[in-house]
Enzyme design. Structure first.
Site, short mmCIF file in Angstrom:
data_model
loop_
_atom_site.label_atom_id
_atom_site.label_comp_id
_atom_site.label_asym_id
_atom_site.label_seq_id
_atom_site.Cartn_x
_atom_site.Cartn_y
_atom_site.Cartn_z
N SER A 186 41.59 1.48 13.18
CA SER A 186 42.37 0.59 14.05
C SER A 186 43.31 1.33 14.99
O SER A 186 43.70 0.77 16.01
CB SER A 186 43.15 -0.39 13.20
OG SER A 186 44.06 0.30 12.37
N HIS A 214 37.28 -4.20 11.62
CA HIS A 214 37.30 -4.05 13.07
C HIS A 214 35.87 -3.83 13.61
O HIS A 214 35.68 -3.10 14.58
CB HIS A 214 38.19 -2.90 13.50
CG HIS A 214 39.65 -3.20 13.35
ND1 HIS A 214 40.35 -3.99 14.24
CD2 HIS A 214 40.54 -2.83 12.41
CE1 HIS A 214 41.62 -4.10 13.85
NE2 HIS A 214 41.76 -3.40 12.74
N LYS A 249 39.73 -11.67 11.83
CA LYS A 249 39.75 -10.97 13.12
C LYS A 249 38.65 -11.57 14.01
O LYS A 249 38.80 -12.70 14.45
CB LYS A 249 39.64 -9.47 12.90
CG LYS A 249 40.92 -8.92 12.25
CD LYS A 249 40.95 -7.43 12.05
CE LYS A 249 42.31 -7.01 11.52
NZ LYS A 249 42.25 -6.15 10.34
C1 LIG Z 1 43.06 -6.11 9.05
C2 LIG Z 1 42.46 -5.20 8.07
C3 LIG Z 1 42.45 -5.50 6.71
C4 LIG Z 1 43.14 -6.71 6.16
O1 LIG Z 1 42.46 -7.88 6.50
P1 LIG Z 1 43.07 -9.28 6.09
O2 LIG Z 1 41.89 -10.18 5.98
O3 LIG Z 1 44.02 -9.66 7.17
O4 LIG Z 1 43.77 -9.09 4.79
C5 LIG Z 1 41.79 -4.63 5.85
N1 LIG Z 1 41.19 -3.51 6.31
C6 LIG Z 1 41.20 -3.19 7.61
C7 LIG Z 1 40.49 -1.94 8.08
C8 LIG Z 1 41.85 -4.00 8.53
O5 LIG Z 1 41.86 -3.66 9.82
#
Ligand SMILES: *Cc1c(COP(=O)(O)O)cnc(C)c1O
Length: 402
Positions: A186, A214, A249
């Protein structure tokens, strides 16, 4: 020490956080998520920092499906999955995610944080080894902490160092070895070299797991994720052992997560994974809407294609304007400023110019690596992107960056 001392202690911690420039504030938004959002002070800004990669957070078909699920399946289940919290929608969504990803089965969680948090402890014991990329997400780090396996950490994206860890784990007598990495990272937008990692794990007889938060929905020709992007998804089979991901996301942006993989893995997680056993089931609204999301993505690659075109356009335009970016293909575009104070000034000036893009600096990224992180979306039109580049140029000139 008294309780009053305790609260004074907390206040001192907060003050120190503020003084170090690390205090996080929340900007309040008065609209749904979109290309343009309005803050509660009435300002409209182009949003360049949501994980709304495909624009599904406010997509009419997704909202419609959520409303339908609300009517037919209620607001909540008031139960964990194994007591009385499993509806047909949950089973359908699990089957659909498995098909989308090319796996045998999928288990839903309230969040991807829980999927990662509840992954390692049920599967691995003290005879085993987990080998983790140094920049893996916090939830992976926490999940690994909760299991008894030996831990090895390789330098970010460094495959020689990965091999060193595998050698070491083997020399230490590991029974099973699991290599785990973010599919896409990220902070840098780096996409893991999954084809080469798979070749290495195969050579060592190690399992390979990826966190696709992502990636799912847009990486690869059909948006299946990093495994498709790197050519591992062949004949509908995913080519990795474990995939974790989020519904929060690209896939609609509400909340919820999942782990997907071999039947035996998922079956054991349903028996032993603590966030699954001891936390409430995913809301029916989210399950229903997520099925509609997969319908959309399986019917057409239009959204991920538009995101890809937007990504290419913005990356070229911002580089041409003289900004240094981390090269790559991901819709996360880190615009390097290096100096933390400058990054904050740039972000503040951009906001004045109607562009919402956040600065990242230590400790979120290494010292001296401050940046503005732009995230593109299929909801952006060319005029949004061109307005953003123009604002970057104006603010960048004022600050002597370009
Ligand atoms: C956003 C993210 C998470 C957490 O996801 P949620 O569903 O919001 O708990 C876990 N791993 C990565 C790589 C992320 O970018």
């Amino acid at each position: 020490m008294s309780t009053a001392d305790f609260y004074r202690h907390l206040q001192a911690e907060l003050d120190a956080t503020r003084e170090a420039g690390l205090y996080k504030t929340e900007r309040i938004i008065a609209t749904p998520q979109g290309a343009v959002i309005r803050t509660t002070d009435g300002r409209e800004v182009i949003n360049l920092c949501a994980n709304n990669y495909l624009g599904l957070s406010s997509h009419p078909r997704v909202i419609e499906a959520a409303q339908a699920a609300l009517r037919t399946h209620g607001y909540g289940l008031s139960s964990v999955r194994f007591i009385c919290g499993t509806q047909d929608l949950h089973k359908q969504l699990e089957a659909r995610l498995s098909r989308f990803l090319g796996t045998e089965d999928t288990i839903l969680y309230a969040a991807a944080f829980d999927a990662n948090g509840g992954l390692f402890e049920p599967l691995l014991g003290e005879q085993d080894a987990v080998i983790s990329d140094a920049l893996n997400h916090a939830s992976i780090i926490d999940g690994i902490r909760l299991c008894k396996a030996r831990r090895y950490r390789y330098e970010h994206n460094n495959l020689e160092d990965l091999e060193r860890c595998l050698e070491q784990a083997r020399a230490d007598g590991a029974r099973f070895m699991v290599v785990f990495t973010d599919g896409a990272f990220s902070m840098d937008g780096t996409i893991a070299q999954l084809d080469r990692i798979r070749e290495i794990t195969d050579r060592y007889g190690a399992l390979l797991g990826i966190d696709e938060c992502h990636a799912t929905g847009f990486l690869g020709r059909n948006g299946r994720g990093t495994h498709e992007f790197r050519g591992l998804l062949q004949g509908g089979r995913c080519g990795v052992d474990i995939i974790t991901g989020t519904l929060g996301k690209a896939l609609g942006g509400a909340s919820g997560g999942f782990t997907s993989g071999r039947r035996e893995v998922i079956e054991l997680l349903r028996q032993r994974s603590r966030p699954y056993l001891f936390s409430n089931t995913l809301a029916p609204v989210i399950a229903g809407a997520s099925i509609a999301v997969l319908d959309l993505l399986e019917a057409s690659t239009e959204l991920r294609d538009k995101l890809e075109a937007n990504t290419r356009h913005f990356r070229m335009a911002i580089a041409k304007a003289g900004f240094e970016i981390k090269p790559g293909d991901h819709p996360i575009v880190p615009i390097m400023v290096y100096d933390a104070a400058k990054a904050q000034q740039l972000s503040a000036r951009l906001l004045e110019l109607g562009i919402y893009a956040i600065g990242f600096f230590y400790p979120v990224v290494p010292k001296g690596q401050a940046r503005i992180r732009v995230q593109l979306s299929a909801v952006h039109e060319r005029e949004h992107l061109d307005a953003a580049v123009a604002a970057f140029v104006k603010a960048g000139r004022e600050l002597g960056l370009v």
